[in-house]
Structures are given as structure tokens and as C-alpha cells.
Write a protein that holds these residues in place. Structure first.
Motif, PDB file in Angstrom:
ATOM      1  N   GLN A   1       0.919  -1.198  -0.083  1.00  0.00           N
ATOM      2  CA  GLN A   1       0.150   0.026   0.042  1.00  0.00           C
ATOM      3  C   GLN A   1       0.755   1.332  -0.224  1.00  0.00           C
ATOM      4  N   ASN A   2       2.037   1.052   0.606  1.00  0.00           N
ATOM      5  CA  ASN A   2       2.846   2.532   0.768  1.00  0.00           C
ATOM      6  C   ASN A   2       3.623   3.134  -0.586  1.00  0.00           C
ATOM      7  N   ILE A   3       3.772   4.167  -0.417  1.00  0.00           N
ATOM      8  CA  ILE A   3       4.525   4.854  -1.623  1.00  0.00           C
ATOM      9  C   ILE A   3       5.995   4.449  -1.615  1.00  0.00           C
ATOM     10  N   GLY A   4       6.783   4.933  -0.584  1.00  0.00           N
ATOM     11  CA  GLY A   4       7.941   4.684  -0.357  1.00  0.00           C
ATOM     12  C   GLY A   4       8.451   3.231   0.077  1.00  0.00           C
ATOM     13  N   VAL A   5       9.773   2.874   0.392  1.00  0.00           N
ATOM     14  CA  VAL A   5      10.086   1.664   0.685  1.00  0.00           C
ATOM     15  C   VAL A   5       9.996   1.434   2.202  1.00  0.00           C
ATOM     16  N   THR A   6       9.017   0.437   2.595  1.00  0.00           N
ATOM     17  CA  THR A   6       8.908   0.351   4.222  1.00  0.00           C
ATOM     18  C   THR A   6       8.646  -1.103   4.391  1.00  0.00           C
TER      19      THR A   6
ATOM     20  N   THR B   1       6.967  -0.289  12.253  1.00  0.00           N
ATOM     21  CA  THR B   1       7.059   0.030  10.699  1.00  0.00           C
ATOM     22  C   THR B   1       8.318   0.709  10.574  1.00  0.00           C
ATOM     23  N   VAL B   2       9.285   0.169   9.782  1.00  0.00           N
ATOM     24  CA  VAL B   2      10.410   0.873   9.335  1.00  0.00           C
ATOM     25  C   VAL B   2      10.283   1.604   7.982  1.00  0.00           C
ATOM     26  N   VAL B   3      10.294   2.868   8.294  1.00  0.00           N
ATOM     27  CA  VAL B   3       9.984   3.740   6.948  1.00  0.00           C
ATOM     28  C   VAL B   3      11.719   4.143   6.577  1.00  0.00           C
ATOM     29  N   LYS B   4      11.761   3.333   5.584  1.00  0.00           N
ATOM     30  CA  LYS B   4      13.220   3.364   4.878  1.00  0.00           C
ATOM     31  C   LYS B   4      13.247   4.697   3.645  1.00  0.00           C
ATOM     32  N   SER B   5      12.112   5.182   3.126  1.00  0.00           N
ATOM     33  CA  SER B   5      12.026   6.077   2.279  1.00  0.00           C
ATOM     34  C   SER B   5      11.329   7.306   2.964  1.00  0.00           C
ATOM     35  N   VAL B   6      11.987   8.450   3.602  1.00  0.00           N
ATOM     36  CA  VAL B   6      11.251   9.488   4.125  1.00  0.00           C
ATOM     37  C   VAL B   6      10.959  10.625   3.465  1.00  0.00           C
ATOM     38  N   SER B   7       9.600  10.926   3.783  1.00  0.00           N
ATOM     39  CA  SER B   7       8.920  12.046   3.032  1.00  0.00           C
ATOM     40  C   SER B   7       9.089  13.177   3.750  1.00  0.00           C
ATOM     41  N   ALA B   8       8.697  14.438   3.143  1.00  0.00           N
ATOM     42  CA  ALA B   8       8.575  15.727   3.654  1.00  0.00           C
ATOM     43  C   ALA B   8       7.617  15.628   4.986  1.00  0.00           C
ATOM     44  N   ALA B   9       6.663  14.700   4.910  1.00  0.00           N
ATOM     45  CA  ALA B   9       5.734  14.768   5.957  1.00  0.00           C
ATOM     46  C   ALA B   9       6.148  13.967   7.304  1.00  0.00           C
TER      47      ALA B   9
END
Length: 981
Positions: free
Chosen positions: A62-67, A147-155
Motif C-alpha cells: 500500500q505504501n509509496i516509499g520503501v517500508t 514499521t520501518v520507514v526507509k524512504s522518508v517523506s517531507a511529512a
């Protein structure tokens, strides 16, 4: 209905919202972003291990970035602690060198301090002392997922160059109604200790599901043991203490004048084989740490659906780990005294460092130290999270507030009794102790034995009269025999507080490619207060020192569980409780008391460096455009944004001039302001209904842990002998280091609940903090306004214009030996790749349809140059790590096996327990978990850890030069869970 909702069928919306409710970190990353339509066949009703892996896979897609995510399977994480659970994720490594199962984790080839740990997507006060968040400070039962958010967004919250690790407590309305009680027990096989645990979990909904409440409370006893073998020092054989030294003449130079280092001279030396001498392990310790205490954690929350568009909720969590009974018992045999006779029993071998070593020898008259160290610690964190969200077809507005506090506190009270090496005398035996050492066979065949059964420590070593070391609040008291009584130890405190308010606003639009515009603002006030003290022997009544202080060690007969060869069983130690009750002084008004009850030594460097406060006032704004469209028939979704942060930092610390009793302290305040602009672009291309490609290009930065940079102002010490000053600069001018990162991943969802994925990444890190001791580079004309005159560079030296006494200094002027830390002018590149294969075999005929598994592998490397031109590298990070996970599950029972592997890695030098820079041997560990439903409401679970009984070993250069080995043994957990409704 919004454009987002129109694109997803009702069944998929229901499943996605339930999962997003449990994993708000991923929701925060993609807030309002268009989800990929997941085929209906992937939404299946599963439980236990399979449910945990299925939920994680759906969330990833579902995510946009790599998680990557892990969720609690049937309300539990079958691991020892949060860090052990996280290491199952590709790219994460748990740091086992940390004592007390603190369990910090590395992420994506970067040390633990490079990852940002959040709670429900927001900053919180973690119980950090130095380094990174100790994941062992939290009970995993209070969390729904990680959850490990590997690609970090501006938010996303800034601060994670490696990525963000979000600990998720699901909100009340997203929880399934029910209640259960879990009774557990842990058995530490090495110590034979049993530790019970109770967990209670309740979730209830009222008002036709508009109001939800939940509560989780856990209480566990923690008692476990680690045995360690330390080889702290290596020194050269010398003619005065080695019989028949002539046999080693070919390894020594006759004269080192004009010779390149390393060179060791000895009478008769020929240098035919080496000029560096013959080196031996000369300080060996056996140590046992018993961790004893409790962990109490809880989470409580309520959520109210005011209207179809508006929800409001509150959560409170706390975790308090109190390890009051932790202690470390050490037997230290030191062979470096000039009166200690060393007679090697094995031939020298050539090591990779170009030196020759002998690892086996007989000894006479060593120094024998018995040391007991009480070292209780507390890791405590709590926080209140308030959130309100309004959503309709056109708008999404969310407000969040956080108030959080944390404490990390620990002290070490150390008492030693030391039987020193004596003059050899007519007997040639000195203190009468003889024996042998054997290290050439590794840990399994280790030998350290005394030839006599008489205790090495006893009444003789505790006979007065005694003389205190005196100046500088010395830790040392000495008797007429030359034996030593030591009082030492350190106190360390850190109080951390976070107050944060955040507003997010998203406007849905119906424009080509633009789905919504999202922006937000955040205010943080982060406070960090550090305190440190150093115990000494000042003020004790020496006449009360008694032979009763010595006792037999409880671990003399089962060190390493009997798995360390011929370890030393003639092991006396110190009765710390009796010593402290007998000797602790009444503290005079002009002295300071440490937590362990002794007198502080203000001249100690730790006292100076770690007494400070740091306040960060942070303002953040971000703007992000979410996109969704088709390019060449391929659906492309994602977001492009910019985050701007301004930080005002205030440091209050101490200047120190002089040493010992003459040291003068002065409080100093330093204010610094810095700004960071952090653009990001994350894109996901749905190449087909089974194939997803992701790309990320983003910037972020790290505010280093305050204790890691020790933001003292300065210390100035005069060298009156040579006519100079030594200046150690504080680090208050250090700025955060930044990173430009790129991610690329390809994921193939080959069948329901299955995926094969490959991700690669590259991080360009600027401004890494490095030590600098080249005087010419740290020599401003104003001399940092320290009152040491004007400075200038002469050759590679820093010189003051102050006149030095006759015959001293350089050219009649004072020299300045200056050292400090700087932001490196050179970039560090971290690159890596991650492979993940997750497969469910539910398509196979019974009984094989219950099988599933995961294999992940990560590789990383670093490139770059240090300021002095040498290759740059990162400590504590393995280049390779892997997990192989296989499970089998039926509606009644399930079993899971996990093999975790971590490649060898480097550790830095420093400290009495580590010595020179060294490496950690590659290590694999096998864990097993199983569960069985005794009734529909009663489940039995069993977990076993380190069934391979693997040691952890450190070495220098090659494994032949062992520096340390740790043994934790096997651990078993048993639990009964009863569900009420």
C-alpha cells in the motif's frame, strides 16, 4: 465521496482502513496517498504467524516509499524484546555487545544513532543516555506493530538518515473488541533463573461503535546472566621477567635508534625475524553480569467518533525498566608487573599486524584483582498523545499534540581488593601465586589456572595500616604490603523531555496528476539534561577495612556454563553490600555524594564532560503535492514535497581550567541557530497488477545525541614543564550532519500473500563528526577567547603570543596543544542492497498448505575519506546480515523457526574493557517459537532462543588474537493466554 475512495472497492477499503488504523506510521508517510488496488484473493482470514507476515506484506504494497513492518500475531511478538523482533526485518541488525539486553538496532548499513525512533509517527522522549534508543526498555506487548520507514517523506519526522522506526500503539476504534490475560515465564538456562510475567489486554466499544477504549498492562520480572572473558592488554616479553630470554633474541632489535615503529630493543637482539618483539596477552578477566529487576509497561486510550467526519482520541503510554539488582563480578589477573615472571610454553606465531605472539605461558607472582560492581539502572519513558482528525470529500485536517518524558539512569559502585605482585625475594615466588594461561585454542580450550588451592585474596591483602592516595579524591587506598583497596564507579543520568504540537491539512483536488495538496506545521521543545559523577575513596574510615570483605564468587564453578575450557575456579570476590554498609562516609558540606553513596571526584573527566543541559526549540513547515496518473499506460503515484526546519539550540555547560584540587569550573551558555531545507520525492509505479517499482530521492539530517558529542565548552590544562597549554575544545559548535538519499526497489507479488523484492539505496552523508588533533587546523587568531593570548600557526604547531618561561615553549612563546571535534569536510557514502523473498504455500494441497517462509539478505558498504586522508569507515555495522524464517501453521497449532546471521564488524577502541580497535566475529543464532490452542479460548506458547548456544567473540586483526567473548546461553519462554470475549 473523494477521488481516493472511488478508486477502491468497499471490501478493500474496509481491510486497508483496519490495517492503517493499526499502523499509523505508514499512514502518516502516505497520508491521503492513493493505495494500490490489491487483488481480492490476497485478503484472507489468517491468524498467528501467517497473519503477522500477511499484514506486513499488505502494508508494504500500500505504501509509496520503501517500508517494512511486523505486527503482533495473535497479540504477541515471539521475541525476547523489541530489538530482537526488529532484527527479522531486512537491513536491521541488533547490537548484542550492549549489556542488559538494551537492544539498540542498526538500520541500512548505518549505526543505531542514525535511525529515528518515533511513537505513532511522532517525536517522543526516549530513554536515551548515549548512543541510540534502547529498544529493550519497552515491553513489546503494548505495541500493535513496528514499521520501518526507509524512504522518508517531507511529512515524516526528520532525524533519521538511516530511516524511521515507528513503534505503533493502535487507536481504540481500530482494535477488535476483546480481553485476554497472559501468564508467562522466562527461564535463563545459564543462570538457572526463572522470571514470571503477567499481561492484561482489554478493548471495548460503546455507543454503537462510536466510542472505543482500551487498556494494556504488563509486568515482568527480568533476571538473566551474561558471562564474559576479556583480554584487555597485550604487552611484550622482556629480558627481566622472561627466563631464557635469549631464545627470543631474533624477534628484537639490538638498538631502536633511527628504526621505524614498531621497534623493541633488547640485549642481544638480532632482528633476524622481527624487530617488534614478542607480544603476549597480559591482562585477562573473567566476568559475570547478572541483570536483575523488572519491566512494567502500559498503554491506555480512548477514541470518539464525534461525527462521520470527525474523530478525536487520546493515548497514554508508560514503560519503566528498573534493574535494581544488576551486578558485575570480575576476577582480573594482570601479568604486566615488573616482578611477574612469564615463561612461554608455545612458539611465537606471526599475526596479521606484523607482530609475533605467544598465547600460552606459565606465570609466577601476578597481580590478582577481585572486583565487585553494583550497577543498577533504570530506563523510563511515558507520554500523552492527543489527536483529532476531520475528513470529508474535500479536506483532511489533523491535529496532534505530544507531551513525553524519559529518564535513563545508572550508576556503578566499584570495590576492588588487589593482591599485587610482590618482590620475588629468596623464594622467587613473590606473592606465592603460580599457574598457567592457554589461549591458543580459542574460547573452547581457554585455560587460566592457579597451581595452588589457597585463596589468592584474603586477610593478608586486607591488613592495615592504610594510606589514602590523597589529592584529587583518589580511589586508591594502599597498605604496607603494597596491596590495594579501591573505591570507584560512575553515575550517569539523562532526563529527556519532548513537547510537540503538529497540524496537517490536506485538500483533495480533481486535477490531472494532482490528487491533493498537503501541508503542515510542527513546533517542538526538546530538553535534555545530563549529569555524571565519579566515586572515590575520599572520607572512608580505613581502620574498618576487614578480611570479612572477601568471599567466594558464586560463579566460580560454572563460568560460561562450563563451556570455556579450564577457566579459573579459584575465584574470590568482594562482598559489596558489607563494604558499603561499613565504609561509606558521612559527606561533608563541601563534598558531593554520588548515587552509590561515596564521595564524588570533580577532577574526573567524565564529571566535566557530562554535566550539561541542551534545549532545542524547533519550528518545522512542510508542503507536499500528491500525484496519481498514468504515464505510457503505467499508473504512477507518489508525492513531492519540501520540509523546512529551524532549530535554536541552547547549551549550558562547564569550562574547566586546571586539574585535580586546583581545577576551576565556570558555567557557560552557548546559543546556536541552524536551518535545514529537506526536499523529497517518492514515486511508486504499478507496472502490472503484480509488479511495483518504487523510487525515492530525499534529504534528511540528524541532530547527534548530546552525550555523543559531549558539548562541554573547553578544558584548559597548563603544561608547566614544557611551557604550553593543552586545550580540549567543547563541541557546542558542532552542527547536525545531513544526507542525500536515493532508493530504488522492485517488488513482484507473484501470488497472494507472497512477494519477491529487491531494493538498492545510496546515502551521501555530509558533516560527519570526527575527532581532530592537528593543531594547525584548530588555531584561530583569537584563541577562542580563552585568555591565552593571540594564536598563530608556526609549521604544524599552534603558538600563543604569550611569553613562556626561559628555556620553555617554542621560540620563547607558549605552545598550544589543541584537540576537539569538527564536522568533516568530506562526504561519507553508504550504499547497499536488500533482497526479500516471502512466500505462502497455501495454494498447495493439505498438509503442505500451512507452510510459509521468509528469506531476507542485506549488504552494505561505505566509501569516503577522513579529514586526514585515511579511508573512512563506520563502526558497529556488519556488511552482511540475513534471516531465514520458516513456519507451519494450522487452525490449532503453529511453529516457526528463525535463523539470524550477522557478518563480522568493527568496534572502536577505548575503555578498560575494550582496548584497541577490534572486530566482532560473524555470528548465527537459531530461535524457535510454537503455539497450541488447548481450547478456543486458551493458547499455550513456547519460545526458545539461541538454541545453537552461540558465543559472541571479539578479536583484533584475526581470530587468533581474541579480545573478548560473551556467553548468554539459551533462553526459554512459556506462556498461557486466555481470551475472555
Amino acid at each position: 465521496m473523494s477521488k481516493l475512495a472511488k478508486k477502491i472497492c468497499a471490501r478493500q477499503v474496509s481491510y486497508a482502513l483496519a490495517l492503517l488504523g493499526a499502523l499509523p506510521a505508514a499512514q502518516a508517510q502516505n497520508s491521503g496517498a492513493t493505495e494500490t488496488a490489491v487483488p481480492d484473493s490476497s485478503v484472507v482470514q489468517v491468524t498467528g504467524f501467517r497473519k503477522s507476515y500477511t499484514d506486513a506484506l499488505v502494508m508494504k504494497r500500500q505504501n509509496i516509499g520503501v517500508t517494512d513492518s511486523i505486527s503482533a500475531g495473535d497479540g504477541r511478538f515471539p521475541d525476547l524484546n523489541v530489538g530482537e523482533a526488529l532484527q527479522r526485518i531486512s537491513g536491521i541488525q541488533v547490537n548484542r555487545e550492549e549489556d542488559g539486553r538494551s537492544a539498540s538496532v542498526n538500520l541500512r548499513g548505518l549505526p543505531s544513532a542514525f535511525a529515528k525512533v518515533t511513537m505513532n509517527g511522532m517525536d517522543f522522549a526516549a530513554p536515551v543516555l548515549g548512543g541510540a534508543t534502547p529498544m529493550g526498555a519497552f515491553d513489546s506487548d503494548i505495541f500493535s506493530a513496528f514499521t520501518v520507514v526507509k524512504s522518508v517523506s517531507a511529512a515524516d519526522q526528520s532525524g533519521g538518515i538511516a530511516g524511521n522506526i515507528d513503534m505503533v500503539i493502535a487507536p481504540a476504534l481500530s482494535r477488535k473488541e476483546g480481553a485476554f490475560v497472559k501468564l508467562s515465564g522466562e527461564h535463563d538456562a545459564l543462570g538457572g533463573y526463572n522470571s514470571p510475567k503477567l499481561s492484561v489486554n482489554v478493548a471495548k466499544k460503546y455507543m454503537d461503535g462510536q466510542l472505543g477504549v482500551f487498556g494494556i498492562l504488563t509486568r515482568k520480572t527480568e533476571k538473566f546472566r551474561r558471562d564474559s572473558l576479556y583480554i584487555n592488554q597485550f604487552t611484550q616479553l622482556n629480558p627481566a621477567t622472561t627466563p631464557d630470554f635469549a631464545r627470543y633474541k631474533d624477534y628484537y632489535a639490538a638498538d631502536c635508534t633511527g628504526q621505524a615503529a614498531p621497534c623493541v630493543a633488547a640485549p642481544g637482539g638480532t632482528g633476524l625475524k622481527s624487530k617488534a618483539g614478542v607480544t603476549l596477552p597480559s591482562d585477562i578477566r573473567q566476568g559475570v553480569m547478572v541483570n536483575d529487576g523488572s519491566l512494567t509497561s502500559g498503554a491506555f486510550g480512548a477514541e470518539f467518533k464525534v461525527s462521520p467526519q470527525l474523530k478525536a482520541g487520546a493515548q497514554y503510554f508508560f514503560s519503566n525498566r528498573e534493574m535494581k539488582g544488576t551486578s558485575l563480578d570480575i576476577l582480573d589477573i594482570d601479568y604486566r608487573d615488573n616482578n611477574t615472571i612469564i615463561n612461554p610454553t608455545s612458539a611465537p606465531f606471526l599475526h596479521s599486524d606484523g607482530r609475533y605472539y605467544v598465547m600460552d605461558y606459565n606465570f609466577t607472582n601476578p597481580r590478582v584483582y577481585g572486583s565487585m560492581r553494583k550497577q543498577p539502572f533504570e530506563q523510563k519513558s511515558n507520554g500523552l498523545n492527543l489527536k483529532a482528525a476531520y475528513t470529508d470529500a474535500a479536506w483532511r485536517i489533523e491535529g496532534t499534540g505530544v507531551v513525553s518524558k524519559a529518564t535513563n539512569y545508572g550508576y556503578q559502585g566499584q570495590v576492588d581488593i588487589r593482591n599485587t605482585a610482590k618482590p620475588l625475594g629468596a623464594s622467587g615466588l613473590g606473592n606465592g601465586i603460580t599457574g598457567r594461561v592457554g589461549l591458543s585454542g580459542g574460547v573452547d580450550n581457554f585455560a587460566m589456572l592457579f597451581n595452588q588451592s589457597a585463596p589468592a585474596l584474603g586477610a593478608t591483602q586486607l591488613t592495615g595500616p592504610w594510606t589514602w592516595g590523597g589529592t584529587g579524591n583518589s580511589p586508591t587506598v594502599t597498605n604496607a604490603n603494597g596491596d590495594v583497596f579501591i573505591v570507584a564507579g560512575s553515575d550517569n543520568y539523562a532526563n529527556n523531555q519532548v513537547k510537540s504540537a503538529r497540524l496537517d491539512i490536506e485538500r483533495y483536488v480533481d486535477l490531472p496528476w494532482i490528487e491533493s495538496i498537503q501541508g503542515g506545521a510542527q513546533l517542538n521543545k526538546n530538553q535534555y539534561n545530563s549529569r555524571a559523577y565519579r566515586s572515590s575513596a575520599a572520607g572512608i574510615d580505613y581502620s574498618k577495612i576487614s578480611s570479612g570483605f572477601v568471599t567466594q564468587s558464586a560463579f566460580a564453578n560454572d563460568f560460561f556454563g562450563g563451556n570455556a575450557g579450564n577457566y579459573l575456579t579459584n575465584w574470590q570476590t568482594v562482598n559489596y553490600n558489607l563494604v558499603s554498609a561499613t565504609l561509606q562516609p558521612t559527606i561533608a558540606a563541601n563534598l558531593q555524594k554520588t548515587a552509590s553513596g561515596w564521595v564524588n571526584d570533580p577532577a574526573d573527566g567524565g564529571f566535566t564532560s557530562n554535566n550539561f543541559s541542551m534545549d532545542d526549540d524547533i519550528k518545522a513547515l512542510y508542503l507536499m503535492s500528491k500525484i496519481d496518473g498514468k504515464l505510457g499506460g503505467v499508473r504512477l503515484r507518489g508525492h513531492v514535497g519540501l520540509r523546512h526546519e529551524e532549530t535554536k539550540q541552547t547549551v549550558v555547560s562547564m569550562d574547566r581550567t586546571g586539574t585535580g584540587a586546583s581545577a576551576v569550573f565556570k558555567t557557560n551558555t552557548k546559543e546556536t541557530t541552524y536551518k535545514n531545507n529537506l526536499p523529497s520525492m517518492l514515486l511508486a509505479a504499478d507496472l502490472s497488477d503484480k509488479l511495483v517499482m518504487r523510487y525515492g530521492n530525499y534529504q534528511t539530517f540528524i541532530r547527534p545525541n548530546p552525550r555523543d558529542i559531549s558539548p562541554i565548552s573547553t578544558t584548559v590544562v597548563e603544561d608547566s614543564v614544557n611551557g604550553g597549554f593543552t586545550v580540549s575544545l567543547g563541541r557546542v559548535n558542532i552542527e547536525p550532519y545531513t544526507s542525500k538519499s536515493q532508493d530504488l526497489s522492485l517488488e513482484y507479488y507473484n501470488r497472494p500473500n507472497s512477494m519477491i523484492g529487491m531494493a538498492v539505496y545510496r546515502k551521501k552523508i555530509a558533516g560527519m563528526i570526527v575527532n581532530e588533533n592537528r593543531d594547525a587546523l584548530l588555531c584561530p587568531a583569537n584563541g577562542y577567547n580563552l585568555g591565552l593570548g593571540n594564536w598563530s600557526v608556526v609549521g604544524d604547531r599552534c603558538i600563543s603570543d604569550l611569553a613562556a618561561p626561559a628555556g620553555k615553549g617554542l621560540n620563547g612563546k607558549y605552545t598550544i596543544d589543541v584537540n576537539g571535534a569538527v564536522n568533516s569536510p568530506n562526504d561519507l557514502i553508504a550504499e547497499g542492497a536488500e533482497l526479500t523473498v516471502q512466500q505462502s504455500f497455501d495454494f498447495l494441497p493439505a498438509p503442505f498448505n500451512g507452510m510459509g517462509g521468509v528469506f531476507n539478505y542485506s549488504y552494505t558498504r561505505t566509501k569516503g575519506k577522513a579529514p586526514d586522508g585515511t579511508p573512512a569507515f563506520l563502526n558497529n555495522v556488519s556488511p552482511r546480515s540475513a534471516n531465514f524464517i520458516l513456519y507451519y501453521e494450522t487452525p490449532v497449532w503453529g511453529v516457526r523457526g528463525v535463523y539470524n546471521y550477522r557478518d563480522d564488524y568493527n568496534l572502536p577502541s577505548g575503555g578498560t574493557f575494550s582496548g584497541a580497535a577490534r572486530s566482532v566475529k560473524a555470528r548465527g543464532q537459531f530461535d524457535l517459537s510454537a503455539s497450541y490452542k488447548l481450547t478456543p479460548d486458551l493458547t499455550l506458547a513456547v519460545d526458545a532462543f539461541n538454541l545453537t548456544n552461540t558465543f559472541r567473540q571479539e578479536y583484533e586483526g584475526t581470530e587468533a588474537k581474541l579480545r573478548r567473548a560473551d556467553y548468554d546461553g539459551r533462553t526459554f519462554q512459556f506462556s498461557l493466554r486466555y481470551t475472555f470475549f
